[in-house]
Write a protein that holds these residues in place. Sequence first.
Motif, PDB file in Angstrom:
ATOM      1  N   ILE A   1      -9.415   3.157  -1.899  1.00 15.47           N
ATOM      2  CA  ILE A   1      -8.808   2.821  -0.609  1.00 15.47           C
ATOM      3  C   ILE A   1      -7.470   2.120  -0.821  1.00 15.47           C
ATOM      4  O   ILE A   1      -6.504   2.369  -0.092  1.00 15.47           O
ATOM      5  N   VAL A   2      -7.393   1.259  -1.836  1.00 17.13           N
ATOM      6  CA  VAL A   2      -6.107   0.634  -2.176  1.00 17.13           C
ATOM      7  C   VAL A   2      -5.080   1.714  -2.500  1.00 17.13           C
ATOM      8  O   VAL A   2      -3.941   1.695  -2.013  1.00 17.13           O
ATOM      9  N   ASP A   3      -5.477   2.690  -3.315  1.00 20.27           N
ATOM     10  CA  ASP A   3      -4.571   3.781  -3.682  1.00 20.27           C
ATOM     11  C   ASP A   3      -4.083   4.546  -2.457  1.00 20.27           C
ATOM     12  O   ASP A   3      -2.905   4.882  -2.342  1.00 20.27           O
ATOM     13  N   VAL A   4      -5.031   4.853  -1.549  1.00 19.35           N
ATOM     14  CA  VAL A   4      -4.688   5.646  -0.365  1.00 19.35           C
ATOM     15  C   VAL A   4      -3.710   4.890   0.523  1.00 19.35           C
ATOM     16  O   VAL A   4      -2.726   5.465   1.020  1.00 19.35           O
ATOM     17  N   MET A   5      -3.940   3.606   0.736  1.00 18.87           N
ATOM     18  CA  MET A   5      -3.051   2.837   1.595  1.00 18.87           C
ATOM     19  C   MET A   5      -1.673   2.656   0.948  1.00 18.87           C
ATOM     20  O   MET A   5      -0.645   2.694   1.630  1.00 18.87           O
ATOM     21  N   GLU A   6      -1.655   2.478  -0.348  1.00 22.40           N
ATOM     22  CA  GLU A   6      -0.375   2.373  -1.064  1.00 22.40           C
ATOM     23  C   GLU A   6       0.425   3.671  -0.907  1.00 22.40           C
ATOM     24  O   GLU A   6       1.632   3.645  -0.641  1.00 22.40           O
ATOM     25  N   GLU A   7      -0.255   4.796  -1.055  1.00 20.98           N
ATOM     26  CA  GLU A   7       0.411   6.088  -0.911  1.00 20.98           C
ATOM     27  C   GLU A   7       0.877   6.308   0.521  1.00 20.98           C
ATOM     28  O   GLU A   7       1.980   6.830   0.759  1.00 20.98           O
ATOM     29  N   LEU A   8       0.065   5.914   1.492  1.00 28.20           N
ATOM     30  CA  LEU A   8       0.460   6.054   2.885  1.00 28.20           C
ATOM     31  C   LEU A   8       1.724   5.252   3.168  1.00 28.20           C
ATOM     32  O   LEU A   8       2.647   5.737   3.851  1.00 28.20           O
ATOM     33  N   MET A   9       1.802   4.036   2.675  1.00 30.03           N
ATOM     34  CA  MET A   9       2.993   3.215   2.879  1.00 30.03           C
ATOM     35  C   MET A   9       4.223   3.875   2.272  1.00 30.03           C
ATOM     36  O   MET A   9       5.298   3.926   2.892  1.00 30.03           O
ATOM     37  N   LYS A  10       4.086   4.406   1.068  1.00 28.53           N
ATOM     38  CA  LYS A  10       5.231   5.041   0.408  1.00 28.53           C
ATOM     39  C   LYS A  10       5.718   6.251   1.200  1.00 28.53           C
ATOM     40  O   LYS A  10       6.921   6.422   1.412  1.00 28.53           O
ATOM     41  N   PHE A  11       4.782   7.094   1.627  1.00 35.24           N
ATOM     42  CA  PHE A  11       5.170   8.283   2.377  1.00 35.24           C
ATOM     43  C   PHE A  11       5.757   7.914   3.735  1.00 35.24           C
ATOM     44  O   PHE A  11       6.688   8.570   4.223  1.00 35.24           O
ATOM     45  N   THR A  12       5.213   6.870   4.367  1.00 33.12           N
ATOM     46  CA  THR A  12       5.737   6.453   5.662  1.00 33.12           C
ATOM     47  C   THR A  12       7.163   5.944   5.527  1.00 33.12           C
ATOM     48  O   THR A  12       8.041   6.280   6.339  1.00 33.12           O
ATOM     49  N   LEU A  13       7.416   5.149   4.510  1.00 31.02           N
ATOM     50  CA  LEU A  13       8.774   4.656   4.268  1.00 31.02           C
ATOM     51  C   LEU A  13       9.733   5.806   3.966  1.00 31.02           C
ATOM     52  O   LEU A  13      10.898   5.777   4.365  1.00 31.02           O
ATOM     53  N   LEU A  14       9.232   6.814   3.280  1.00 34.59           N
ATOM     54  CA  LEU A  14      10.060   7.960   2.926  1.00 34.59           C
ATOM     55  C   LEU A  14      10.377   8.840   4.124  1.00 34.59           C
ATOM     56  O   LEU A  14      11.496   9.342   4.270  1.00 34.59           O
ATOM     57  N   VAL A  15       9.395   8.997   5.013  1.00 37.90           N
ATOM     58  CA  VAL A  15       9.484  10.014   6.063  1.00 37.90           C
ATOM     59  C   VAL A  15      10.010   9.480   7.389  1.00 37.90           C
ATOM     60  O   VAL A  15      10.701  10.195   8.126  1.00 37.90           O
ATOM     61  N   ARG A  16       9.716   8.239   7.741  1.00 37.29           N
ATOM     62  CA  ARG A  16       9.874   7.805   9.130  1.00 37.29           C
ATOM     63  C   ARG A  16      11.306   7.938   9.663  1.00 37.29           C
ATOM     64  O   ARG A  16      11.500   8.215  10.847  1.00 37.29           O
ATOM     65  N   ASP A  17      12.307   7.732   8.824  1.00 37.81           N
ATOM     66  CA  ASP A  17      13.694   7.852   9.286  1.00 37.81           C
ATOM     67  C   ASP A  17      14.212   9.278   9.229  1.00 37.81           C
ATOM     68  O   ASP A  17      15.348   9.536   9.647  1.00 37.81           O
ATOM     69  N   ARG A  18      13.391  10.186   8.715  1.00 37.13           N
ATOM     70  CA  ARG A  18      13.818  11.570   8.534  1.00 37.13           C
ATOM     71  C   ARG A  18      12.933  12.563   9.272  1.00 37.13           C
ATOM     72  O   ARG A  18      13.070  13.764   9.109  1.00 37.13           O
TER      73      ARG A  18
END
Length: 236
Positions: free
Chosen positions: A192-209
Amino acid sequence: MHDLPNLEDAHFAVPSAAGLFDTLPSTHAPRILMLYGSLRERSFSRLASEEAARLLHAMGADVRLFDPRGLPLPDSEDATHPKVQELRDLAQWSEGMVWCSPERHGSMSAIMKAQIDWIPLSLGGVRPTQGKTLAVMQVCGGSQSFNTVNQLRVLGRWMRMLTIPNQSSVPKAFLEFDDTDRMQPSPLYDRIVDVMEELMKFTLLVRDRSDYLTDRYSERKESAEQVSERVNQRAM
């Protein structure tokens, strides 16, 4: 320039790195909505979601958990129902989501599906989920299964969301939480730690684009045709 006679050049665009990265990053905390799929007093999908929410908060996210209690069945009430409005407002507010459901009869719960069904594909001309990130999780009463997360992925794709590669499935969930309803240390918690870490990374990458990533030739072309049709009707 090219041998593509079916293309309408006015609406054809070549994807570019400049289009992706020529945007200043947002500085506000990533906005994550958590949906869970059980109304039981000791709901393990809720407890898993709360653990995930704590992790996201520690990673700097602004996290909201939607309580599905009181949400009517889809189409049994008007969309002006307070719980429906609450859910839709949160869906529009969010930049990413976490969906966590128990597995019942080899499938997601009705509570989980009802929440997703109340989120429309289009709301006032705006797609409230398109281009947003999604992490999927499930809890199991018995041995580990991936039926529910697989179904949630299908729904995420249908809602035009970017579902991250990693996922969590917690078998025998009743053994994973202590008497204070906190998840015990284990490889399942680490996942679950891994999944949330990955979600944060993808959200930071995608949200402005997300606008650029979801800009489509077919929709640009369709919009142009609709405008032309309206103009021609006025001229008649």
